[in-house]
Write a protein that holds these residues in place. Structure first.
Motif, mmCIF file in Angstrom:
data_model
loop_
_atom_site.group_PDB
_atom_site.id
_atom_site.type_symbol
_atom_site.label_atom_id
_atom_site.label_comp_id
_atom_site.label_asym_id
_atom_site.label_seq_id
_atom_site.Cartn_x
_atom_site.Cartn_y
_atom_site.Cartn_z
ATOM 1 N N MET A 193 0.973 -0.965 0.509
ATOM 2 C CA MET A 193 0.101 0.315 -0.408
ATOM 3 C C MET A 193 0.798 1.485 -0.188
ATOM 4 O O MET A 193 2.105 1.496 -0.070
ATOM 5 C CB MET A 193 -0.684 -0.086 1.100
ATOM 6 C CG MET A 193 -1.737 1.174 1.247
ATOM 7 S SD MET A 193 -2.625 1.187 2.448
ATOM 8 C CE MET A 193 -3.847 -0.377 2.485
ATOM 9 N N GLU A 194 1.138 2.281 -0.779
ATOM 10 C CA GLU A 194 1.771 3.793 -0.827
ATOM 11 C C GLU A 194 0.992 4.080 0.588
ATOM 12 O O GLU A 194 0.072 4.050 1.117
ATOM 13 C CB GLU A 194 0.542 4.524 -2.000
ATOM 14 C CG GLU A 194 1.215 4.106 -3.358
ATOM 15 C CD GLU A 194 2.259 3.844 -3.813
ATOM 16 O OE1 GLU A 194 3.019 4.555 -3.532
ATOM 17 O OE2 GLU A 194 2.689 3.172 -4.267
ATOM 18 N N PHE A 195 2.025 4.728 0.869
ATOM 19 C CA PHE A 195 2.046 6.083 1.764
ATOM 20 C C PHE A 195 0.964 6.520 2.251
ATOM 21 O O PHE A 195 -0.202 6.691 3.475
ATOM 22 C CB PHE A 195 3.330 6.405 2.943
ATOM 23 C CG PHE A 195 3.809 6.823 3.751
ATOM 24 C CD1 PHE A 195 3.780 5.908 5.053
ATOM 25 C CD2 PHE A 195 3.218 8.805 3.757
ATOM 26 C CE1 PHE A 195 3.574 7.365 5.806
ATOM 27 C CE2 PHE A 195 3.670 9.172 5.065
ATOM 28 C CZ PHE A 195 3.854 8.779 6.343
ATOM 29 N N ASP A 251 -1.310 -0.822 6.625
ATOM 30 C CA ASP A 251 -0.383 -1.414 5.411
ATOM 31 C C ASP A 251 -0.606 -2.765 5.345
ATOM 32 O O ASP A 251 -0.852 -3.411 4.211
ATOM 33 C CB ASP A 251 0.937 -0.636 6.000
ATOM 34 C CG ASP A 251 1.931 -1.859 5.137
ATOM 35 O OD1 ASP A 251 1.476 -0.672 3.498
ATOM 36 O OD2 ASP A 251 2.430 -2.460 5.089
ATOM 37 N N ALA A 252 -1.474 -3.652 6.975
ATOM 38 C CA ALA A 252 -1.598 -5.009 6.400
ATOM 39 C C ALA A 252 -3.126 -5.380 6.296
ATOM 40 O O ALA A 252 -2.891 -6.853 6.400
ATOM 41 C CB ALA A 252 -0.265 -5.780 7.979
ATOM 42 N N GLY A 253 -4.008 -4.046 6.028
ATOM 43 C CA GLY A 253 -5.343 -4.586 5.813
ATOM 44 C C GLY A 253 -6.131 -4.402 7.073
ATOM 45 O O GLY A 253 -7.510 -5.140 7.229
ATOM 46 N N LEU A 291 -0.281 1.763 14.438
ATOM 47 C CA LEU A 291 -1.260 1.982 13.790
ATOM 48 C C LEU A 291 -1.223 1.922 12.141
ATOM 49 O O LEU A 291 -2.191 1.198 11.488
ATOM 50 C CB LEU A 291 -2.071 2.834 14.548
ATOM 51 C CG LEU A 291 -2.707 2.948 15.910
ATOM 52 C CD1 LEU A 291 -2.537 4.008 16.235
ATOM 53 C CD2 LEU A 291 -3.797 1.978 16.230
ATOM 54 N N GLN A 292 -0.343 2.196 12.087
ATOM 55 C CA GLN A 292 0.095 2.445 10.630
ATOM 56 C C GLN A 292 0.144 1.133 10.228
ATOM 57 O O GLN A 292 0.198 0.955 9.337
ATOM 58 C CB GLN A 292 0.955 3.698 10.157
ATOM 59 C CG GLN A 292 1.234 4.630 11.120
ATOM 60 C CD GLN A 292 2.249 5.944 9.866
ATOM 61 O OE1 GLN A 292 3.306 6.030 10.692
ATOM 62 N NE2 GLN A 292 1.529 7.449 9.884
ATOM 63 N N VAL A 302 -1.976 4.831 3.816
ATOM 64 C CA VAL A 302 -1.730 4.282 4.822
ATOM 65 C C VAL A 302 -2.467 5.441 5.504
ATOM 66 O O VAL A 302 -2.995 4.596 6.466
ATOM 67 C CB VAL A 302 -0.334 3.179 5.346
ATOM 68 C CG1 VAL A 302 -0.387 3.484 6.730
ATOM 69 C CG2 VAL A 302 -0.213 2.180 4.281
ATOM 70 N N VAL A 303 -1.875 6.370 5.038
ATOM 71 C CA VAL A 303 -2.186 7.982 5.852
ATOM 72 C C VAL A 303 -3.551 7.766 5.932
ATOM 73 O O VAL A 303 -4.230 8.728 7.232
ATOM 74 C CB VAL A 303 -1.326 9.378 6.047
ATOM 75 C CG1 VAL A 303 -2.084 10.090 6.580
ATOM 76 C CG2 VAL A 303 -0.288 9.079 6.076
ATOM 77 N N ARG A 304 -4.063 8.018 4.747
ATOM 78 C CA ARG A 304 -5.501 8.855 4.655
ATOM 79 C C ARG A 304 -6.572 7.205 5.102
ATOM 80 O O ARG A 304 -7.858 7.710 5.293
ATOM 81 C CB ARG A 304 -5.987 8.760 3.325
ATOM 82 C CG ARG A 304 -7.197 9.190 2.402
ATOM 83 C CD ARG A 304 -7.274 9.024 1.362
ATOM 84 N NE ARG A 304 -6.903 7.671 0.775
ATOM 85 C CZ ARG A 304 -7.624 6.863 0.075
ATOM 86 N NH1 ARG A 304 -8.729 6.246 0.374
ATOM 87 N NH2 ARG A 304 -6.726 5.812 -0.890
ATOM 88 N N ARG A 305 -6.012 6.108 5.061
ATOM 89 C CA ARG A 305 -7.044 4.858 5.777
ATOM 90 C C ARG A 305 -6.840 5.029 6.877
ATOM 91 O O ARG A 305 -8.198 3.973 7.958
ATOM 92 C CB ARG A 305 -6.997 3.592 5.010
ATOM 93 C CG ARG A 305 -7.351 3.901 3.313
ATOM 94 C CD ARG A 305 -6.727 2.123 2.626
ATOM 95 N NE ARG A 305 -7.063 2.093 1.285
ATOM 96 C CZ ARG A 305 -6.533 1.163 0.715
ATOM 97 N NH1 ARG A 305 -7.110 0.131 1.147
ATOM 98 N NH2 ARG A 305 -6.847 1.694 -0.499
ATOM 99 N N ARG A 306 -5.895 5.213 7.824
ATOM 100 C CA ARG A 306 -5.638 5.182 9.520
ATOM 101 C C ARG A 306 -7.227 6.069 10.441
ATOM 102 O O ARG A 306 -7.228 7.093 9.730
ATOM 103 C CB ARG A 306 -5.025 6.522 9.668
ATOM 104 C CG ARG A 306 -4.640 5.324 11.444
ATOM 105 C CD ARG A 306 -3.702 6.163 12.114
ATOM 106 N NE ARG A 306 -4.186 7.565 12.154
ATOM 107 C CZ ARG A 306 -5.810 7.600 12.743
ATOM 108 N NH1 ARG A 306 -6.186 6.984 13.370
ATOM 109 N NH2 ARG A 306 -6.390 8.552 13.149
ATOM 110 N N ARG A 307 -7.743 5.373 11.183
ATOM 111 C CA ARG A 307 -9.172 5.392 11.677
ATOM 112 C C ARG A 307 -8.850 4.631 13.007
ATOM 113 O O ARG A 307 -7.974 3.698 12.238
ATOM 114 C CB ARG A 307 -10.225 5.357 10.937
ATOM 115 C CG ARG A 307 -10.182 3.562 10.560
ATOM 116 C CD ARG A 307 -12.112 3.879 9.179
ATOM 117 N NE ARG A 307 -12.339 2.473 9.397
ATOM 118 C CZ ARG A 307 -13.064 1.945 9.878
ATOM 119 N NH1 ARG A 307 -13.486 3.003 11.044
ATOM 120 N NH2 ARG A 307 -13.709 0.682 9.609
ATOM 121 N N MET A 308 -9.727 5.021 13.666
ATOM 122 C CA MET A 308 -9.611 4.044 15.318
ATOM 123 C C MET A 308 -10.643 3.275 14.890
ATOM 124 O O MET A 308 -11.801 3.898 14.492
ATOM 125 C CB MET A 308 -10.176 5.465 16.351
ATOM 126 C CG MET A 308 -8.699 5.896 16.961
ATOM 127 S SD MET A 308 -7.073 5.467 16.173
ATOM 128 C CE MET A 308 -6.253 7.098 17.280
#
Length: 204
Positions: free
Chosen positions: A1-3, A137-139, A132-133, A6-12
């Motif tokens: 996954m592009e970095f 990245d690992a889904g 968390l990142q 990863v940043v855009r998809r990160r959520r709690m």
């Protein structure tokens, strides 16, 4: 996954499926955590990993026992308790005071007042973000939250955390499930860059 993904998809993530988490992903997340920056390369962090159903239950029993009077789990807690992996990142102030008393730093008095902010907590928090990142990245999904003050002593005793280390929070990991408690972005707008970035000085 592009970095950036990863940043855009990160959520709690606040609810998880019962699908097991690949131990190799947990190991990779912890390895990445140790690549976080640390003042003086003090590396005053430690991570208590609970990745069996028995150990995860021990964590929740110590911090949020649903059988305790008046402590019935709410929807947030019920969702969080579905996480198959719990990581407790800890920081060691002593590691930083000791490191900066070494000859190449020269603060031989170990005076905590020399530190304008507690870098031991900051560095452990940056390491936690890398966990968390890596999960994204690992889904996988993850959530970072604090240890309730009333549960600190019980958690330390249950997990054997030494006095010279402090839990800075808790990370849950797992495969995201629908139906978890709504996150803050569902209720609050994300502040735009124009409000938070000050180029050349505050308010410019």
């Amino acid at each position: 996954m592009e970095f950036q993904d990863v940043v855009r998809r990160r959520r709690m993530v606040r609810r998880y499926t019962d699908e097991p988490v690949d131990p190799a992903v947990v190991d990779r997340a912890l390895h990445n955590a140790t690549r976080a920056p640390s003042a003086g390369f003090s590396q005053g962090w430690a991570f208590v990993v609970l990745d069996t159903p028995h150990d995860v239950r021990r964590f929740w029993a110590a911090t949020a026992d649903p059988a305790a009077p008046g402590r019935e789990p709410d929807s947030w807690l019920r969702g969080m308790m579905t996480a198959p992996v719990v990581v407790v990142p800890c920081s060691s102030k002593a590691a930083y005071l000791d490191r900066y008393a070494e000859p190449d730093k020269g603060w031989t008095d170990r005076d905590e007042a020399r530190w304008p902010v507690p870098f031991w907590h900051m560095d452990a928090a940056m390491a936690s973000l890398l966990v968390l990142q890596t999960a994204v990245d690992a889904g996988l999904g993850g959530c970072f939250f604090g240890v309730p003050p009333h549960a600190d002593a019980a958690l330390r005793e249950e997990l054997g955390i030494p006095d010279d280390h402090d839990p800075v929070g808790v990370i849950t990991l797992g495969h995201p499930a629908d139906g978890g408690a709504a996150g803050s972005p569902a209720r609050r707008r994300r502040r735009p860059l124009t409000e938070v970035v000050h180029r050349g000085g505050w308010g410019h």
